[in-house]
Design a protein around this motif. Sequence first.
Motif, PDB file in Angstrom:
ATOM      1  N   UNK A 286       2.104  -0.014   2.265  1.00  0.00           N
ATOM      2  CA  UNK A 286       1.759   0.428   0.993  1.00  0.00           C
ATOM      3  C   UNK A 286       2.199   1.701   0.493  1.00  0.00           C
TER       4      UNK A 286
ATOM      5  N   UNK B 232       5.557   0.979  -1.154  1.00  0.00           N
ATOM      6  CA  UNK B 232       5.559   0.768  -2.815  1.00  0.00           C
ATOM      7  C   UNK B 232       5.266   2.065  -3.533  1.00  0.00           C
ATOM      8  N   UNK B 233       4.366   2.879  -3.056  1.00  0.00           N
ATOM      9  CA  UNK B 233       4.110   3.974  -4.101  1.00  0.00           C
ATOM     10  C   UNK B 233       5.472   5.000  -4.159  1.00  0.00           C
TER      11      UNK B 233
ATOM     12  N   UNK C 297       7.783   3.470  -6.767  1.00  0.00           N
ATOM     13  CA  UNK C 297       7.260   3.515  -8.082  1.00  0.00           C
ATOM     14  C   UNK C 297       7.398   5.189  -8.588  1.00  0.00           C
TER      15      UNK C 297
ATOM     16  N   UNK D 240       0.313  10.895  -3.715  1.00  0.00           N
ATOM     17  CA  UNK D 240      -0.437  10.004  -5.085  1.00  0.00           C
ATOM     18  C   UNK D 240      -0.151  11.232  -6.329  1.00  0.00           C
TER      19      UNK D 240
ATOM     20  N   UNK E  47      -3.279   5.553   5.381  1.00  0.00           N
ATOM     21  CA  UNK E  47      -2.396   6.150   4.948  1.00  0.00           C
ATOM     22  C   UNK E  47      -2.067   7.719   5.420  1.00  0.00           C
TER      23      UNK E  47
ATOM     24  N   UNK F  29      -3.609  -0.984  -8.312  1.00  0.00           N
ATOM     25  CA  UNK F  29      -4.130  -0.882  -6.956  1.00  0.00           C
ATOM     26  C   UNK F  29      -3.292  -0.825  -5.966  1.00  0.00           C
ATOM     27  N   UNK F  30      -2.464  -1.993  -5.815  1.00  0.00           N
ATOM     28  CA  UNK F  30      -1.333  -1.922  -4.875  1.00  0.00           C
ATOM     29  C   UNK F  30      -0.650  -0.568  -4.169  1.00  0.00           C
ATOM     30  N   UNK F  31      -0.315   0.392  -5.248  1.00  0.00           N
ATOM     31  CA  UNK F  31       0.141   1.566  -4.939  1.00  0.00           C
ATOM     32  C   UNK F  31      -0.813   2.751  -4.884  1.00  0.00           C
ATOM     33  N   UNK F  32      -2.199   2.205  -5.255  1.00  0.00           N
ATOM     34  CA  UNK F  32      -3.041   3.246  -5.364  1.00  0.00           C
ATOM     35  C   UNK F  32      -4.304   3.372  -4.326  1.00  0.00           C
ATOM     36  N   UNK F  33      -5.317   3.499  -4.771  1.00  0.00           N
ATOM     37  CA  UNK F  33      -6.592   3.754  -4.218  1.00  0.00           C
ATOM     38  C   UNK F  33      -7.260   2.534  -3.348  1.00  0.00           C
ATOM     39  N   UNK F  34      -6.567   1.971  -2.487  1.00  0.00           N
ATOM     40  CA  UNK F  34      -6.794   0.423  -2.209  1.00  0.00           C
ATOM     41  C   UNK F  34      -7.507   0.727  -0.847  1.00  0.00           C
TER      42      UNK F  34
END
Lengths: 410, 410, 410
Positions: A234, A237-238, A241, A290, A361, B28-33
């Motif tokens: 995960x 991907x962030x 982006x 983030x 994470x 959500x894929x890159x975020x608070x998942x």
Amino acid sequence: MRGKFSGFLLLPQILFIILFGVFVEYDTVAGPRNASSTAGIEEFDNLYPMFQDVHVMIFIGFGFLMTFLKRYGFGSVGFNFMLAAFVIQWTILMRGCLDLEDIKDGKINISLESFLNADFACGAVLISFGAVLGVLGPIQLIVMAVLEVVFYSVNEFVIAHKFQISDIGGSMVIHTFGAYFGLAVSLMHWKPEFKNSHPKEESVYHADIFAMIGTLFLWLFWPSFNGAPAAGSIIGERAVINTVFSLAAAGVCGFAMSSIVDKSGKISMVHVQNATLAGGVAAGAVANLKLGPLGAIIIGSASGLLSVAGYAYITPAIQKHMKIHDTCGVHNLHGMPGVLSGFAAVVFAKLTTATTYTDIELAAIYPGRVNNLDFQQQANLQLAGLAVTLGIAIFAMCCIAQIYCIKTFV
Amino acid sequence: MRGKFSGFLLLPQILFIILFGVFVEYDTVAGPRNASSTAGIEEFDNLYPMFQDVHVMIFIGFGFLMTFLKRYGFGSVGFNFMLAAFVIQWTILMRGCLDLEDIKDGKINISLESFLNADFACGAVLISFGAVLGVLGPIQLIVMAVLEVVFYSVNEFVIAHKFQISDIGGSMVIHTFGAYFGLAVSLMHWKPEFKNSHPKEESVYHADIFAMIGTLFLWLFWPSFNGAPAAGSIIGERAVINTVFSLAAAGVCGFAMSSIVDKSGKISMVHVQNATLAGGVAAGAVANLKLGPLGAIIIGSASGLLSVAGYAYITPAIQKHMKIHDTCGVHNLHGMPGVLSGFAAVVFAKLTTATTYTDIELAAIYPGRVNNLDFQQQANLQLAGLAVTLGIAIFAMCCIAQIYCIKTFV
Amino acid sequence: MRGKFSGFLLLPQILFIILFGVFVEYDTVAGPRNASSTAGIEEFDNLYPMFQDVHVMIFIGFGFLMTFLKRYGFGSVGFNFMLAAFVIQWTILMRGCLDLEDIKDGKINISLESFLNADFACGAVLISFGAVLGVLGPIQLIVMAVLEVVFYSVNEFVIAHKFQISDIGGSMVIHTFGAYFGLAVSLMHWKPEFKNSHPKEESVYHADIFAMIGTLFLWLFWPSFNGAPAAGSIIGERAVINTVFSLAAAGVCGFAMSSIVDKSGKISMVHVQNATLAGGVAAGAVANLKLGPLGAIIIGSASGLLSVAGYAYITPAIQKHMKIHDTCGVHNLHGMPGVLSGFAAVVFAKLTTATTYTDIELAAIYPGRVNNLDFQQQANLQLAGLAVTLGIAIFAMCCIAQIYCIKTFV
């Protein structure tokens, strides 16, 4: 010269053969593994496309980016190639020595990740090469590469392993280190005639289009550079982006700022070729955090503006007053944006709270924080990491390397 | 000029920063998942290599394809870069407005797919740029890009969302729209001296090899362009296979036809650089359908022949009689093959029967047909989609844009 | 000339359309498959990035590598493109005839792997093209390609299917075959004026940088070339790792040796552009074997030294004494390193024991050994495969092709 240059390449190569024979083995992924296991295959498949993107950046990207100078075209692509082929082998051995590679039964275990890390070390060496292009001869470049990989690995060992800082895209480890190491080498090789701009360093039309090949492949594949260390997760991907946003913003701001700093409003090709990439460097140390799209775009915009300002005002000043000649302007593309990224990483570490990331994470981003959620301490470590990088790059190089090696041998 | 150009880039960039801050969030894929979920990772891993191929097409492919003209080399690569970096950000906001992005809680949720769609919008803008290369100045190009993305998104909204037409490779949405929009802009900027061929537009030797870099990367990665929207599914593989066949056939026919239309039988480099790619455009709207290898090769062959004929006979005619100057010949590479593809999509929709596709395929190809197997209606919608695309591209541009924007501001 | 050249392209293309219509169908992966099955999708996703790397090597790599000659720039990139687009289609039909494609119900079933194999056949044809660049005209090149694909497929059928030799990267099937076939064609077209070096064949500055684009993409993506046939398996990763090591070593040794063979110690660009790649060829037949990093580096180093020696001493000798003109020096890049790799494969087959590989590995590497662990026999077959390749390449070409085809038709 004939035998000497070949000797400086072939003797290490023979040494590599011996050392690889004694100390290096396939990782179990590629080697004598239980045939029914497929654990490593998925990892390989996720990493491979990103690895190839990074590979293209190192050999095509860096090589062609430096062709913009009138008469260094072949030299930049050619020596870039030679140094990178050499450094890939040397880095694996050096990182193995410092326990940064996967070691089992006293052997370095090679997997695709070893080559990714070797490519990253190539990045640092090639950034330094950009600072001294046309100044050092081929043998001096090989000596520089041999030494730089040693200090590069020591710095990585200290800040990544001991301090456990977060620097996914290597803004400190690769870019800041490479740039300031190169500038330190350049300082040692100052000649009075560098005060006036070098006629060989004017850019020419065709050369500018060649350089755009380098620029564009770097710009396009930078998300892989910042994302590859976390490929298949995960965090990866962030990182992709955030880096795309930062690069797009730096692209727009680089063009705009280039027109602002020119008296007649013309866009400089050198600015476009370099400042647009500052967004990738600036995102490096924080790409997996983030930032939000907003944070990524702000960082990218700032780096694009800063980088052009560097070309217009800072490089001429340090050339004039500090006796540092920076052929390709690595201070503007890698140095300052790398430091900017390092400071951004300090700020974002400070802003982190216990609820920002999940445990998985956290283990990937701040491994030192999993059992100790003191993010103020993490911010301090990030700052210390930046300071150590600058320190090792500049002082170690200035003191040790000048005295013992480069000037003596060559 | 100096401040004006920078202002036209920096003011929107500041606006982007504000709007991204307010309206855009990670998916959500890159975020608070939930950290244990890996649902989106596989999707990302399947899309990423294809996304990077498309990314290379937009920045290297389009940029270098246009270098074949004598003095536009740097302009084409450079402005291509600037426009694309700008449009990537603008498209995400514009598509978000029209609900074409993933919206949650009033925020646009960004994932890798957002960048793929932004790259597609860049494609349309850069096709239009090809029609007016050397005619519009930098500020006019930015204004054109801002407006074109609005109309591009409206057209996508109407034909893809409302009509639910099948156009996986964007032959209508991207190529036909971009080409005819560009030609409409060109019509508005007609100058009498365009009647005679421009000396700047002769091709030169080195420039032709640079252009081949663009051509080849477009040709090689076009299967990713047509396949990326269905990455990781069975439809994606068929899109790749059909596109490779179509491109190979267009390649052979482009070379053959180029020799036929020349009096002395010589092959024209401009034909090779462009007509060979028509196979990718022509496959676009039908790539995911069951054309069979035969269908794909016939479509590719036809597009290669048509495109060369366009360069030889149609472009000179529309320049002479219709006062439309088409610098790069986008009508031959994108316009006519795009329309050809649109008609092929009508025919293949008519030929579809209830047993042609499985339900899962149908949901991906013709979402409107899942609960209503009236393929005659689908064919009508496909035709309507083509008409709407041409209508929005030409009339909206001619009427609205000319009056209110481009001529006023610049 | 005008109609003749187009006819030589269009008549086969029409034949292709008919034959594809009658004999070719999608593989079940892309076709009428039970919609809930996803078996083939993962295979496709693993292969696709490697396939695209190989695709880039064939069209960009080979095409630009040959631009180093003064006046052949566009010819090399352009005809490279034309031949490859033609051969992709022709190979699928020819391999289908010999049962080398997947046949079901009398139809060739196309999947992505078909295109990978077609790209490999393009490789062989383009290697031969390199030997006769500037010697054969366009029509002769098409005739050569048509014939070469026939013999290429026959050779593949004999040594890969009947002998079941291991040659993952095609060092025998592609490189050795392509090089010696090309040299045989060149022998038939000898003209006395070739004795003196051709003025068109001098390299020029810009052309050398273009050629580096070809060199670098070949060098970077060669691991995909050697690994793609085993994409997604443990063998694939080992092939990648061995090839990277071999290429890095060949890179360093190529630079060093180039300086040694020059009287003033200067590095030759032609050597750099070619010898650095010999490591990829030399690793080809053994890339999936357990060479160990040591073995890979030794093979790469040897090939780099051998290749430069070939350029310096062997090519001038065969041009002078054997009446074979080798425009691009394919004997040094593909011929000798291919034979070296073939011999290495014999040696490593001899060294294999019952415990070296697991059964699953054995089925992938030496399918003939799964039920019969006689590795001495495998070594003999590997040697026979090398001999058959050289035999078919040289004798079939010299005897059959000269008499019946090339000289008659053109």
